[in-house]
Design a protein around this motif. Structure first.
Motif, PDB file in Angstrom:
ATOM      1  N   ALA A  60       0.976  -1.375   0.286  1.00  0.00           N
ATOM      2  CA  ALA A  60       0.238  -0.051   0.253  1.00  0.00           C
ATOM      3  C   ALA A  60       0.650   0.748  -0.305  1.00  0.00           C
ATOM      4  O   ALA A  60       0.499   2.350  -0.419  1.00  0.00           O
ATOM      5  N   TYR A  95       4.092   3.601   2.584  1.00  0.00           N
ATOM      6  CA  TYR A  95       3.581   4.641   3.682  1.00  0.00           C
ATOM      7  C   TYR A  95       4.946   5.369   3.348  1.00  0.00           C
ATOM      8  O   TYR A  95       6.049   5.377   2.784  1.00  0.00           O
ATOM      9  N   VAL A 138      -3.147  -3.816   6.139  1.00  0.00           N
ATOM     10  CA  VAL A 138      -3.241  -2.378   5.008  1.00  0.00           C
ATOM     11  C   VAL A 138      -3.437  -3.327   3.551  1.00  0.00           C
ATOM     12  O   VAL A 138      -3.547  -3.795   3.610  1.00  0.00           O
ATOM     13  N   THR A 139      -5.068  -2.020   3.149  1.00  0.00           N
ATOM     14  CA  THR A 139      -5.156  -2.783   1.721  1.00  0.00           C
ATOM     15  C   THR A 139      -5.921  -2.057   1.462  1.00  0.00           C
ATOM     16  O   THR A 139      -5.176  -0.523   1.371  1.00  0.00           O
ATOM     17  N   ARG A 140      -6.242  -1.347  -0.142  1.00  0.00           N
ATOM     18  CA  ARG A 140      -6.156  -0.336  -1.207  1.00  0.00           C
ATOM     19  C   ARG A 140      -7.701  -0.980  -1.382  1.00  0.00           C
ATOM     20  O   ARG A 140      -8.316  -1.579  -1.445  1.00  0.00           O
ATOM     21  N   LYS A 189      -5.923   4.461   0.929  1.00  0.00           N
ATOM     22  CA  LYS A 189      -5.609   3.560   2.075  1.00  0.00           C
ATOM     23  C   LYS A 189      -6.143   2.416   3.551  1.00  0.00           C
ATOM     24  O   LYS A 189      -6.610   3.133   4.344  1.00  0.00           O
ATOM     25  N   ASP A 247      -9.643   4.673   6.666  1.00  0.00           N
ATOM     26  CA  ASP A 247      -9.684   5.166   5.751  1.00  0.00           C
ATOM     27  C   ASP A 247      -8.622   6.267   5.456  1.00  0.00           C
ATOM     28  O   ASP A 247      -9.065   7.265   6.423  1.00  0.00           O
ATOM     29  N   GLU A 252      -3.097   8.791   3.531  1.00  0.00           N
ATOM     30  CA  GLU A 252      -0.974   8.223   3.628  1.00  0.00           C
ATOM     31  C   GLU A 252      -1.552   7.973   5.267  1.00  0.00           C
ATOM     32  O   GLU A 252      -2.081   8.821   6.703  1.00  0.00           O
TER      33      GLU A 252
END
Length: 466
Positions: A154, A156, A236-238, A244, A258, A261
């Protein structure tokens, strides 16, 4: 093969201090640093973040101007302009000095390349191998990234990227509620971001006194920062819209947040990649190089200083250790590092500062202690400045009055802590503060009031209005 009295690996606060100290002693010195001289603090930590803290603080004060009887027409703050301010003051602090940080004036050799061990005395600098009678390792640390499923994919940021952003993330998740995470959380929140902070410990600022940490949490929540303690990011997913999505577990409950960043501030690990530390023979692990109280490693002629040795990761500590390691490397009788007196500051607003032991720590050591407290709510200077919030807590040995620790949250706490550092360094009892005249009205009077144990302290006008 060139031979040096001292080779320093790393050009941050510890390394530069070590090289300059040895150079002033007339020693033949070499320093190697593959990045900019100045280290993490100068380019991605203390210096740029404090400029960002100040910009956010000014904007916050502007929005409070009505409390001081003023109506200000400024409608918004531009984050990009604040970051331009950061860059300008960083250039001013950096100055126009030589690219080698003045090392050549001291007769020191500067190698702007990566260094690695070839043996206990041999160090490779680029294509050359040099030999050092003494060696100091001061390579610092890098962000420790937790193994959260989906985080790498994802994406960071860490403090290194955060200080160079020009666009404000509209929604931000901060992993870690230590000094780095919380400073950025408050900065971004004050410029308008929605901020959620996730901390695995039971309190924010886990190394601080629990009462001070609780007060700081209250101040941050009052500004709209969401603090989730006893919590962990588990995945963590999209999301479909590109956001993110962070899965957070608190006890048995699981929620998703959601964000635009993710800022990772979950700690640091030793910067040993490429150093080939194994060839030196010095003991180390993933978090630090092992040293004794004199900063000597398990190899007698190899020393380490700064963040690479663990402990308190502060610039002033690194600089102190760099000097101490350089002196000890050539001393007949080395001096130990005094861990008892280390000021620790977190540049929130209001600031947090501490030194020495908490009451809980002192009691675990078997010491009978008393605590002296005073609230900034009752301090004239704080009231006059519209900053009447915070607390001073002094931890004192009940038998001899020695100050074992000091813990503050309040205006100018990072400056006030110096008074306690001096007293503790020179073993002055709490009566030394109580008996010393403090200027009125001033913020350090809060320490005087705590020492006097007078909750209704009114400074130099004590009793005048009664």
């Amino acid at each position: 093969m060139q031979e040096f009295d001292l080779i320093v690996i790393g050009g941050g606060s510890a390394g530069l201090k070590a090289a300059r100290t040895a150079g002033r002693l007339g020693r033949k010195v070499a320093l190697a640093e593959e990045r900019e001289l100045g280290g993490e603090c100068f380019w991605a930590g203390c210096v740029p973040t404090k400029a960002m803290v100040r910009a956010a603080q000014v904007w916050h004060l502007v929005r409070r101007s009505h409390e001081f009887g003023m109506q200000v027409d400024i409608q918004r703050a531009e984050f990009a302009d604040a970051m331009a301010y950061k860059r300008s003051v960083l250039r001013r602090v950096a100055g126009d000095g030589p690219a080698d940080g003045g090392l050549s004036k001291l007769g020191a050799m500067y190698y702007p390349v990566r260094a690695s061990f070839e043996g206990p005395h041999e160090v490779r600098v680029g294509t050359e191998v040099i030999r050092g009678k003494q060696i100091i390792v001061a390579t610092g640390t890098v962000p420790a990234i937790p193994p959260i499923p989906g985080l790498e994919a994802a994406g960071y940021i860490t403090n290194r990227e955060a200080v160079d952003l020009d666009t404000l993330p509209r929604r931000l998740v901060v992993l870690g509620a230590g000094p780095i995470g919380l400073e950025f959380a408050q900065i971004f929140r004050r410029f308008g971001a929605e901020v959620t902070v996730v901390e695995t410990a039971a309190q924010i600022l886990p190394r601080e006194d629990d009462e001070i940490a609780a007060l700081s949490a209250g101040f941050l929540r009052a500004e709209g920062i969401r603090l989730l303690t006893n919590s962990a990011a588990t995945r963590v997913t999209r999301a479909e819209d590109g956001a993110k999505r962070v899965e957070i577990q608190t006890g048995e409950a699981i929620e998703t947040v959601d964000c635009d960043e993710i800022l990772v501030a979950t700690g640091r690990r030793s910067a040993l990649n490429g150093l080939n530390i194994e060839a030196s023979g010095a003991a180390f692990d993933a978090r630090c190089i092992k040293v004794d109280h004199y900063l000597r490693t398990t190899v007698p002629h190899i020393w380490a200083a700064g963040d690479i040795v663990g402990g308190y990761l502060f610039t002033h500590v690194a600089s102190y250790e760099g000097k101490l390691a350089a002196l000890n490397a050539f001393a007949h009788t080395p001096e130990p590092f005094d861990h008892r007196v280390v000021p620790r500051c977190t540049y929130l607003d209001p600031e947090v500062a501490s030194i020495g032991l908490t009451a809980t720590e002192a009691r675990k050591n078997g010491t009978s202690v008393v605590t002296h407290t005073f609230s900034f709510e009752n301090l004239d200077r704080a009231i006059l400045h519209g900053e009447a919030h915070g607390l001073v807590k002094l931890v004192v040995d009940e038998l001899d009055g020695q100050i074992l620790g000091g813990h503050l949250t309040g205006p100018d706490a990072s400056s006030i802590i110096a008074e306690l550092a001096i007293c503790m360094k020179h073993h002055l009892p709490i009566s030394a503060i109580a008996d010393t005249m403090h200027a009125y009205p001033s913020f350090p009077e809060a320490v005087e009031a705590a020492a006097l144990s007078t909750p209704d302290f009114r400074g130099q006008v004590d009793g005048a209005m009664s």
